[in-house]
Design an enzyme around this catalytic site. Structure first.
Site, PDB file in Angstrom:
ATOM      1  N   GLU A  60       7.170  -7.081  -0.822  1.00 55.98           N
ATOM      2  CA  GLU A  60       7.565  -5.717  -0.528  1.00 55.98           C
ATOM      3  C   GLU A  60       9.074  -5.725  -0.365  1.00 55.98           C
ATOM      4  O   GLU A  60       9.636  -6.663   0.196  1.00 55.98           O
ATOM      5  CB  GLU A  60       6.942  -5.201   0.778  1.00 55.98           C
ATOM      6  N   TYR A  68      14.868  -8.830  -8.398  1.00 50.67           N
ATOM      7  CA  TYR A  68      13.441  -9.022  -8.657  1.00 50.67           C
ATOM      8  C   TYR A  68      13.074  -8.562 -10.064  1.00 50.67           C
ATOM      9  O   TYR A  68      12.320  -9.243 -10.765  1.00 50.67           O
ATOM     10  CB  TYR A  68      12.593  -8.301  -7.611  1.00 50.67           C
TER      11      TYR A  68
END
Length: 154
Positions: free
Chosen positions: A111, A123
């Site tokens: 998360e 990411y």
């Protein structure tokens, strides 16, 4: 030591209780809502994968990974403020992904704050993809902030 020299001497090793004071200090400097010493202690006691990224005895970053069946949940990954945006986070992420592969994990989940553009960019560059949202997941100055849930198939 220059950054290239530092990168040549990085080591990923197991976190231990003696590291916690330094890690908590870093955590408080790089996160608006940092983990407490108790959070890190609990992670160690729970046998999560807790690693320190260092060079020449200097902690550059750390990571906490929870393994469950065939999934690795990336709970915390942090780089010392002075070394952010210099490639160390990418190296640390790659190293912990290799650890997860070595533990026969099939995917990694995480998360990330919806406002954390730098982390989201990293990411995505590495190959994580958005698979969901957690509304009001994080504390924020003006209430709560959404988390973007991301996945990487290992």
């Amino acid at each position: 030591m220059s950054l290239p020299q530092l990168l040549d001497h990085t080591v990923l090793r197991d976190m231990n209780p003696a590291d916690l004071a330094g890690i908590v200090c870093i955590e408080q400097r790089v996160h608006p809502y940092p983990w407490s010493c108790g959070n890190f202690t609990d992670a160690l006691k729970s046998n999560y994968v807790c690693k320190v990224y260092e060079a020449e005895g200097e902690i550059l970053g750390y990571v906490v990974l929870m393994l469950a069946v065939d999934e690795a949940d990336l709970l915390n990954i942090s780089i010392v403020a002075e070394y952010q945006r210099k490639g160390l986070g990418r190296q640390l992420l790659g190293a912990i992904m290799e650890v997860a592969r070595g533990c026969n994990m099939r995917r990694m989940l995480l998360e990330v704050r919806s406002s954390n553009a730098a982390a989201l960019g990293l990411y995505r560059d590495v190959g994580f993809r958005k698979i969901g949202m957690r509304h009001g997941y994080y504390s924020a100055g003006n209430g709560r902030e959404d988390a973007i849930v991301m996945e990487y198939l290992l």
